[in-house]
Design a protein around this motif. Sequence first.
Motif, PDB file in Angstrom:
ATOM      1  N   PRO A   1       0.829  -1.209   0.000  1.00  0.00           N
ATOM      2  CA  PRO A   1       0.000   0.000   0.000  1.00  0.00           C
ATOM      3  C   PRO A   1       0.862   1.258   0.000  1.00  0.00           C
ATOM      4  O   PRO A   1       1.706   1.452   0.881  1.00  0.00           O
ATOM      5  CB  PRO A   1      -0.807  -0.130   1.298  1.00  0.00           C
ATOM      6  CG  PRO A   1       0.023  -1.007   2.181  1.00  0.00           C
ATOM      7  CD  PRO A   1       0.755  -1.949   1.273  1.00  0.00           C
ATOM      8  N   ILE A   2       0.661   2.097  -1.002  1.00  0.00           N
ATOM      9  CA  ILE A   2       1.405   3.357  -1.136  1.00  0.00           C
ATOM     10  C   ILE A   2       0.404   4.455  -1.450  1.00  0.00           C
ATOM     11  O   ILE A   2      -0.512   4.279  -2.256  1.00  0.00           O
ATOM     12  CB  ILE A   2       2.463   3.272  -2.251  1.00  0.00           C
ATOM     13  CG1 ILE A   2       3.468   2.162  -1.961  1.00  0.00           C
ATOM     14  CG2 ILE A   2       3.193   4.599  -2.409  1.00  0.00           C
ATOM     15  CD1 ILE A   2       4.467   1.917  -3.088  1.00  0.00           C
ATOM     16  N   ALA A   3       0.575   5.613  -0.829  1.00  0.00           N
ATOM     17  CA  ALA A   3      -0.299   6.760  -1.072  1.00  0.00           C
ATOM     18  C   ALA A   3       0.551   8.006  -1.267  1.00  0.00           C
ATOM     19  O   ALA A   3       1.649   8.128  -0.717  1.00  0.00           O
ATOM     20  CB  ALA A   3      -1.282   6.960   0.078  1.00  0.00           C
ATOM     21  N   LEU A   4       0.026   8.931  -2.056  1.00  0.00           N
ATOM     22  CA  LEU A   4       0.722  10.177  -2.375  1.00  0.00           C
ATOM     23  C   LEU A   4      -0.204  11.350  -2.085  1.00  0.00           C
ATOM     24  O   LEU A   4      -1.381  11.321  -2.443  1.00  0.00           O
ATOM     25  CB  LEU A   4       1.129  10.194  -3.858  1.00  0.00           C
ATOM     26  CG  LEU A   4       1.720  11.498  -4.402  1.00  0.00           C
ATOM     27  CD1 LEU A   4       3.114  11.740  -3.814  1.00  0.00           C
ATOM     28  CD2 LEU A   4       1.786  11.461  -5.925  1.00  0.00           C
ATOM     29  N   SER A   5       0.331  12.380  -1.435  1.00  0.00           N
ATOM     30  CA  SER A   5      -0.413  13.627  -1.260  1.00  0.00           C
ATOM     31  C   SER A   5       0.310  14.730  -2.024  1.00  0.00           C
ATOM     32  O   SER A   5       1.546  14.802  -2.022  1.00  0.00           O
ATOM     33  CB  SER A   5      -0.526  14.005   0.224  1.00  0.00           C
ATOM     34  OG  SER A   5       0.710  14.460   0.731  1.00  0.00           O
ATOM     35  N   VAL A   6      -0.471  15.565  -2.714  1.00  0.00           N
ATOM     36  CA  VAL A   6       0.083  16.683  -3.471  1.00  0.00           C
ATOM     37  C   VAL A   6      -0.760  17.914  -3.192  1.00  0.00           C
ATOM     38  O   VAL A   6      -1.989  17.852  -3.159  1.00  0.00           O
ATOM     39  CB  VAL A   6       0.110  16.390  -4.993  1.00  0.00           C
ATOM     40  CG1 VAL A   6       1.211  15.423  -5.341  1.00  0.00           C
ATOM     41  CG2 VAL A   6      -1.224  15.828  -5.463  1.00  0.00           C
ATOM     42  N   VAL A   7      -0.103  19.038  -3.005  1.00  0.00           N
ATOM     43  CA  VAL A   7      -0.802  20.292  -2.752  1.00  0.00           C
ATOM     44  C   VAL A   7      -0.037  21.412  -3.435  1.00  0.00           C
ATOM     45  O   VAL A   7       1.186  21.391  -3.517  1.00  0.00           O
ATOM     46  CB  VAL A   7      -0.928  20.550  -1.231  1.00  0.00           C
ATOM     47  CG1 VAL A   7       0.436  20.697  -0.575  1.00  0.00           C
ATOM     48  CG2 VAL A   7      -1.797  21.765  -0.948  1.00  0.00           C
ATOM     49  N   GLY A   8      -0.760  22.358  -3.975  1.00  0.00           N
ATOM     50  CA  GLY A   8      -0.166  23.464  -4.727  1.00  0.00           C
ATOM     51  C   GLY A   8      -1.018  23.729  -5.952  1.00  0.00           C
ATOM     52  O   GLY A   8      -2.178  24.138  -5.838  1.00  0.00           O
ATOM     53  N   PHE A   9      -0.455  23.492  -7.139  1.00  0.00           N
ATOM     54  CA  PHE A   9      -1.186  23.627  -8.399  1.00  0.00           C
ATOM     55  C   PHE A   9      -1.900  22.313  -8.663  1.00  0.00           C
ATOM     56  O   PHE A   9      -1.264  21.282  -8.890  1.00  0.00           O
ATOM     57  CB  PHE A   9      -0.198  23.975  -9.509  1.00  0.00           C
ATOM     58  CG  PHE A   9      -0.837  24.240 -10.847  1.00  0.00           C
ATOM     59  CD1 PHE A   9      -2.147  24.659 -10.954  1.00  0.00           C
ATOM     60  CD2 PHE A   9      -0.114  24.074 -12.012  1.00  0.00           C
ATOM     61  CE1 PHE A   9      -2.731  24.902 -12.186  1.00  0.00           C
ATOM     62  CE2 PHE A   9      -0.668  24.324 -13.258  1.00  0.00           C
ATOM     63  CZ  PHE A   9      -1.995  24.731 -13.336  1.00  0.00           C
TER      64      PHE A   9
END
Length: 269
Positions: free
Chosen positions: A94-102
């Motif tokens: 199990p792998i998760a990614l968070s992205v914030v910005g554009f």
Amino acid sequence: MGSIFQGAPIPEGPGYSFRETPAVRQAPGPSSAAGERQHGFYPYTDNGGSTLGISGADFAILAGDTRSTSGYNINTRYAPKLYKIGGDAPDTPPIALSVVGFAADGAALAERLDTIVKMYRYQHGKPMGVAACAQRLSHLLYMKRFFPFYVAAILAGLDESGRGALYSYDPVGSYEREQCRAGGAAASLIMPFLDNQVNFKNQNVPGSGQGHALEPRKPYDLPRGTVEELVQDAFTSAVERHIEVGDGLQMMIITRDGIEEVYRDLKKD
């Protein structure tokens, strides 16, 4: 977009071309001059929101609010910033990614990384671990360093020993493994709270002495219930002080059993 071209001259006649150097329009006066005009655009925007990640002994938690903004405008109250990476096959780590910005860059980066992890499985006959995925994400960001993804990324999963693994990135691929990290609009509000409550910064053992003789508390792996409460407290405080954060709280809790998603309401004003 109109403000970008505010200084551009008004085209005169059908033969106007950006290759020509038009005369500068000035108010009537004793003198006038001709000059250069530069035409360009800025491809990025900041869609607000914040994310954070905390790792534990046998789990990792990613969390982010669901508000998307443009300046003082709210685009939508439900724009998730967390993504599952690598599919849902039973033997896939199990792998998760968070992205914030554009937001557009964040969605593109998550889709590209997800595709790479799935292709690795098809080509090598085994799933990609979180450490290899973390390095591959660094390569993705560095490849675009001259026109970078305008995002703050956090990758979470479980390492080979089953411990929670958390990796934080800057927009050009520099990364490190940490126990906690916050990103986005309210990072400057949330990160000091995490430093104190997770890394035990500026906390001392009661009765260990006075002044400089005080013994600092040693960090240890917090239980899952405590971490979930800290995440809730962090975002509850952030929405009180930041207009770009709010509406909903999305959490992905990564364990040996997979990824559990939790949604909770936040303030909507």
